[in-house]
Design an enzyme around this catalytic site. Structure first.
Site, mmCIF file in Angstrom:
data_model
loop_
_atom_site.group_PDB
_atom_site.id
_atom_site.type_symbol
_atom_site.label_atom_id
_atom_site.label_comp_id
_atom_site.label_asym_id
_atom_site.label_seq_id
_atom_site.Cartn_x
_atom_site.Cartn_y
_atom_site.Cartn_z
ATOM 1 N N SER B 163 0.836 -1.209 0.000
ATOM 2 C CA SER B 163 0.000 0.000 0.000
ATOM 3 C C SER B 163 0.866 1.253 0.000
ATOM 4 C CB SER B 163 -0.899 0.025 1.238
ATOM 5 O OG SER B 163 -1.708 -1.121 1.277
ATOM 6 N N GLU B 246 -0.449 -3.051 14.617
ATOM 7 C CA GLU B 246 -1.399 -2.969 13.513
ATOM 8 C C GLU B 246 -2.807 -3.291 13.978
ATOM 9 O OE1 GLU B 246 -0.509 -5.583 10.190
ATOM 10 O OE2 GLU B 246 -1.710 -4.298 8.916
HETATM 11 C C1 FAD Z 1 -6.118 -3.652 0.515
HETATM 12 C C2 FAD Z 1 -4.916 -4.439 0.886
HETATM 13 C C3 FAD Z 1 -3.783 -3.794 1.298
HETATM 14 C C4 FAD Z 1 -2.633 -4.507 1.621
HETATM 15 N N1 FAD Z 1 -1.515 -3.814 1.987
HETATM 16 C C5 FAD Z 1 -0.381 -4.483 2.253
HETATM 17 C C6 FAD Z 1 0.828 -3.789 2.535
HETATM 18 O O1 FAD Z 1 0.862 -2.561 2.556
HETATM 19 N N2 FAD Z 1 1.937 -4.490 2.773
HETATM 20 C C7 FAD Z 1 1.950 -5.844 2.769
HETATM 21 O O2 FAD Z 1 2.987 -6.416 3.048
HETATM 22 N N3 FAD Z 1 0.825 -6.565 2.488
HETATM 23 C C8 FAD Z 1 -0.332 -5.902 2.219
HETATM 24 N N4 FAD Z 1 -1.483 -6.607 1.915
HETATM 25 C C9 FAD Z 1 -1.415 -8.052 1.816
HETATM 26 C C10 FAD Z 1 -2.182 -8.805 2.879
HETATM 27 O O3 FAD Z 1 -1.481 -8.753 4.093
HETATM 28 C C11 FAD Z 1 -2.369 -10.237 2.373
HETATM 29 O O4 FAD Z 1 -3.219 -10.171 1.262
HETATM 30 C C12 FAD Z 1 -2.962 -11.148 3.413
HETATM 31 O O5 FAD Z 1 -2.072 -11.367 4.472
HETATM 32 C C13 FAD Z 1 -3.394 -12.493 2.830
HETATM 33 O O6 FAD Z 1 -2.384 -13.090 2.063
HETATM 34 P P1 FAD Z 1 -2.666 -13.588 0.572
HETATM 35 O O7 FAD Z 1 -3.329 -12.468 -0.135
HETATM 36 O O8 FAD Z 1 -1.426 -14.143 0.035
HETATM 37 O O9 FAD Z 1 -3.729 -14.719 0.708
HETATM 38 P P2 FAD Z 1 -3.434 -16.256 0.912
HETATM 39 O O10 FAD Z 1 -2.514 -16.416 2.063
HETATM 40 O O11 FAD Z 1 -3.040 -16.875 -0.395
HETATM 41 O O12 FAD Z 1 -4.864 -16.767 1.331
HETATM 42 C C14 FAD Z 1 -5.890 -17.060 0.385
HETATM 43 C C15 FAD Z 1 -7.048 -17.684 1.147
HETATM 44 O O13 FAD Z 1 -6.599 -18.844 1.843
HETATM 45 C C16 FAD Z 1 -6.840 -18.725 3.213
HETATM 46 N N5 FAD Z 1 -5.749 -19.294 3.987
HETATM 47 C C17 FAD Z 1 -4.418 -19.150 3.810
HETATM 48 N N6 FAD Z 1 -3.731 -19.781 4.767
HETATM 49 C C18 FAD Z 1 -4.644 -20.350 5.573
HETATM 50 C C19 FAD Z 1 -4.579 -21.115 6.762
HETATM 51 N N7 FAD Z 1 -3.430 -21.439 7.357
HETATM 52 N N8 FAD Z 1 -5.739 -21.510 7.310
HETATM 53 C C20 FAD Z 1 -6.932 -21.173 6.749
HETATM 54 N N9 FAD Z 1 -7.061 -20.451 5.656
HETATM 55 C C21 FAD Z 1 -5.929 -20.032 5.074
HETATM 56 C C22 FAD Z 1 -6.945 -17.239 3.477
HETATM 57 O O14 FAD Z 1 -7.705 -16.953 4.637
HETATM 58 C C23 FAD Z 1 -7.605 -16.753 2.214
HETATM 59 O O15 FAD Z 1 -8.979 -16.930 2.333
HETATM 60 C C24 FAD Z 1 -2.643 -5.907 1.573
HETATM 61 C C25 FAD Z 1 -3.804 -6.574 1.168
HETATM 62 C C26 FAD Z 1 -4.929 -5.863 0.818
HETATM 63 C C27 FAD Z 1 -6.146 -6.609 0.386
#
Ligand code: FAD
Lengths: 323, 384
Positions: B163, B246
């Site tokens: 972000s 956070e």
């Molecule tokens: C608007 C926005 C702003 C963001 N800003 C930042 C930022 O500034 N800096 C930064 O570093 N990141 C940022 N993020 C990233 C955010 O932290 C990640 O998207 C989030 O941690 C989820 O990771 P992922 O998207 O890889 O999803 P994944 O980890 O691939 O997950 C996909 C799905 O699988 C599920 N899942 C995954 N692992 C498990 C588990 N162990 N048990 C059950 N379910 C599971 C999740 O709940 C989800 O439903 C941002 C995200 C958004 C949407």
């Protein structure tokens, strides 16, 4: 602002928990269920002696002189222990009905919804009905909750509880809260002990997430109940009842799910929590009534607090007003 | 249990209210959401005003340049600024809520002196380079590598969903400094200048159409070893410190805003006749009760952290779970009230509806939060 329990409040809660564990532990609960003894007069008097009913009565009138927050903590413990009897009505009757404060009288109230004819709980056990001149007679109904006997009362029934509605709703919410917190504990303990596929079922995420959801609902309800006890605000009380009803009913259901087939047995206590939660959800303020009350408050909420610059919704409102 | 504010707290609120009443009308017009330089200038301009008035870093420790205010004063600050419709931290989010508190807690005196004042003054913007394409929820599996070369780390890899990357001066960057160690063990926390050679930013379009976040590519970027906060390979622990901040108070102002949105929604429903639908009306009533309870939960958590010396607890996960779902329900209910009116992106709240979808994902998904609640609060066993 220090929105946390004071030392005295903690001590009070611990004291009541100990008292109930000693006097109405699991074996006593099951014995009451087996014998169908909804109100144990001896226990009732002991509760009276411990100040359970006279808690909010001024000291000058022989009471303990505490307030709603303390009453809520005490009722939370009663809910946790599944203590049966018209606890809320008798508490509300302290200082009004002779013997209520001391626990020598059992007082019920016309606190249940009116659908299908007025049902009254604990009628056969009661010495009086809060706000009613006489004890009405009624036909027994087979009650869903084994420890909440119900009667259907025919004819003209009087017993105005409107002045007690808020306090009744709040204390009932506290009972629900105790039950909700207890079912989280039961579920977590069972999930840690029961093994399937070579590991405790609590290691499975589907089970974990049920438990986490239960805790979240219970914690939100807990702060709502405590805050409503501090402010005594009718809207906050309605919200507290609504959230506590939800936490107790859904909590018991999720707990039953965690218990699996064991949860469907008479043996496990889960069904007792669920059935009592169902009863309480119909008492004093139902979900529909609470939501309507909150909706009315919302409509009356001061729009001056709104940020005019944000405007999206107000603009649409203006459009809607236009012919 | 006491919900009344002390005389001192009431005074603080009154002074703040007066200052807001005077200051807000002087603010320039809000830039459009796509105008990144404009947004940066606007957000930092607001920060500067807070700084000049003595409100910057209110709850930060005094030796970190803050005011050492109590959690309750901070709560009042967030409540009042939101009530008055003041700008939120915006582009300064990561600096004020993550990187700053982390450096204050874990940095050396020199690091604090270098990085904290510009955050508070509104001179420098930070972003958070934690997530990677293959390391989201499983953050500790991150692969961006930092290899030591003299006094520098040489960094190669990529970050995603960063972000505010486009307007950031610094990035709190998680890198792998020991590929041989167990995955939680070999991570370090670095402050990386965003203008370092080898940093490429590619904006990502969000579902709302905006470029809220970006991909960040790192190609042999040199960052001085002196920019590492905490010990080498101890970055996971430092990160846990960051994440507890956070989840601490990030949503306080928003609860206030949601109650305001609900009040507007009720008036709208009354005006367009939808209020007569008891199902919808009760849904609004229920949400009003829920957000009221969430506000009380916030006060509970703040009082608790005040008693425990200002450290945010795991209660933040309980709050985030309840809040993120309630917020999504609020905007879905708004759509029910507005009917076809909810299809126009010209309405600011429709964008809010879209952005509410990120609440159950960003900063730890709801699934991950439930794991945290189940394992760390309820003590259920870890899965194998
Ligand atoms: C608007 C926005 C702003 C963001 N800003 C930042 C930022 O500034 N800096 C930064 O570093 N990141 C940022 N993020 C990233 C955010 O932290 C990640 O998207 C989030 O941690 C989820 O990771 P992922 O998207 O890889 O999803 P994944 O980890 O691939 O997950 C996909 C799905 O699988 C599920 N899942 C995954 N692992 C498990 C588990 N162990 N048990 C059950 N379910 C599971 C999740 O709940 C989800 O439903 C941002 C995200 C958004 C949407």
């Amino acid at each position: 602002m220090d929105f946390q329990l004071t030392r005295d409040q903690r001590d009070l809660r611990a004291g009541v928990r100990d008292l109930l564990a000693g006097r109405f532990g699991r074996e006593a609960l099951r014995a009451a269920v087996d014998s169908g003894t909804a109100v144990d007069r001896g226990l009732w008097r002991e509760l009276g002696a411990a100040g359970f009913f006279a808690l909010r009565l001024p000291e000058a009138e022989g009471g303990v002189g505490l307030g709603l927050p303390e009453a809520v903590l005490v009722f939370e413990e009663a809910g946790r222990a599944l203590l049966p009897g018209p606890l809320v009505a008798t508490h509300l009757a302290a200082g009004v009905v002779p013997g209520a404060a001391a626990g020598t009288a059992v007082v019920t109230a016309l606190d249940l919804g009116e659908r299908g004819g007025p049902l009254v709980s604990y009628l056969a056990e009661a010495d009086a009905v809060l706000g009613a001149p006489l004890l009405p007679s009624g036909e027994p109904v087979r009650s869903a909750d084994p420890l909440t006997p119900l009667h259907r009362v025919a004819g003209d029934l009087r017993g105005d509880v409107s002045e007690h509605r808020d306090a009744g709703a709040l204390l009932t919410a506290a009972l629900q809260l105790g039950s909700a917190l207890r079912t989280v504990e039961l579920a977590v303990r069972y999930a840690g002990e029961r093994e399937q596929f070579g590991q405790p079922i609590g290691a499975f995420q589907a089970v974990k997430h049920l438990c986490a959801g239960m805790l979240v609902r219970a914690e939100v309800a807990r702060t709502a109940v405590y805050a409503a006890a501090v402010t005594a605000d009718p809207g906050e009380i309605a919200a507290a009842k609504l959230l506590a009803d939800g936490a107790a009913v859904r909590g018991a259901r999720d707990c039953l799910q965690v218990y699996g087939g064991m949860g469907f047995t008479w043996e496990a206590d889960v069904h007792l929590h669920l059935k009592r939660a169902w009863v309480r959800a119909e008492q004093w303020v139902t979900a529909a009534e609470a939501e309507e009350r909150l909706a009315a408050e919302l409509l009356a909420a001061d729009p001056a607090e709104a940020d005019p610059a944000a405007g999206g919704l107000s603009r649409i409102a203006a459009d809607a007003d236009a012919p | 249990m006491d919900l009344t504010y002390t005389e001192e707290e009431r005074d603080f609120r009154a002074r703040l209210r007066t200052w807001l009443g005077k200051t807000l009308p002087e603010l320039p017009a809000k830039p459009s959401p796509d105008d990144w330089p404009g947004r940066r200038a606007y957000d930092l301009g607001w920060q500067r005003r807070l700084y000049d008035a003595g409100y910057a870093g209110l709850h930060w420790p005094v030796d970190a340049g803050g005011r050492g205010a109590t959690p309750t004063q901070h709560l009042i600050f967030l409540e009042e600024t939101e009530r008055a419709g003041a700008p939120y931290v915006g582009a300064n989010f990561v600096g004020l809520l993550h990187a700053g508190p982390t450096i204050a807690a874990e940095g050396t005196a020199g690091q604090r002196a270098r990085w904290l004042p510009p955050v508070l003054r509104g001179d420098e913007v930070w972003c958070q380079g934690f997530s990677e394409p293959d390391a989201g929820s499983d953050l500790a599996s991150l692969r961006t590598r930092a290899v030591r070369d003299g006094d520098d780390y040489v960094i190669t890899g990529s970050k995603i969903w960063t972000s505010h990357a486009e307007v950031a001066d610094w990035c709190e960057l998680l890198v792998r400094t020991d590929p041989a160690a167990a995955k939680h063990r070999g991570i370090s926390w670095l402050a990386m200048p965003m203008d370092a050679p080898g940093v490429t930013i590619r904006p990502l379009r969000t579902l709302a159409g905006s470029t809220e976040f970006a991909e960040v590519f790192l190609d042999e970027v040199r960052v001085p070893v002196a920019n590492r906060v905490g010990a080498e390979n101890d970055g996971w622990r430092v990160t846990m410190v960051t994440l507890s901040f956070e989840r601490g108070t990030a949503f306080v102002g928003e609860v206030v805003a949601c109650r305001r949105t609900l009040a507007e929604l009720a008036r709208t429903a009354r005006a367009n006749g939808r209020w007569d639908d008891p199902v919808l009306r009760r849904k609004l009533g229920r949400l009003y009760g829920e957000f009221g309870a969430l506000w009380r939960l916030t006060q509970w958590n703040v009082s608790e952290s005040e008693r425990s010396g200002g450290v945010p607890g795991t209660g933040g996960s309980v709050f985030k779970l309840a809040y993120s779902h309630a917020r999504q329900e609020l905007y879905d209910t708004a759509a029910e009230v507005l009917g076809a009116g909810s299809l126009s992106l010209d309405e600011e709240w429709v964008l809010d509806r879209l952005s509410s979808l990120s609440y159950t994902i960003a900063a730890g998904t709801s699934q991950i939060q439930r794991n945290i609640v189940a394992e760390r609060i309820l003590g259920l066993p870890k899965g194998r």
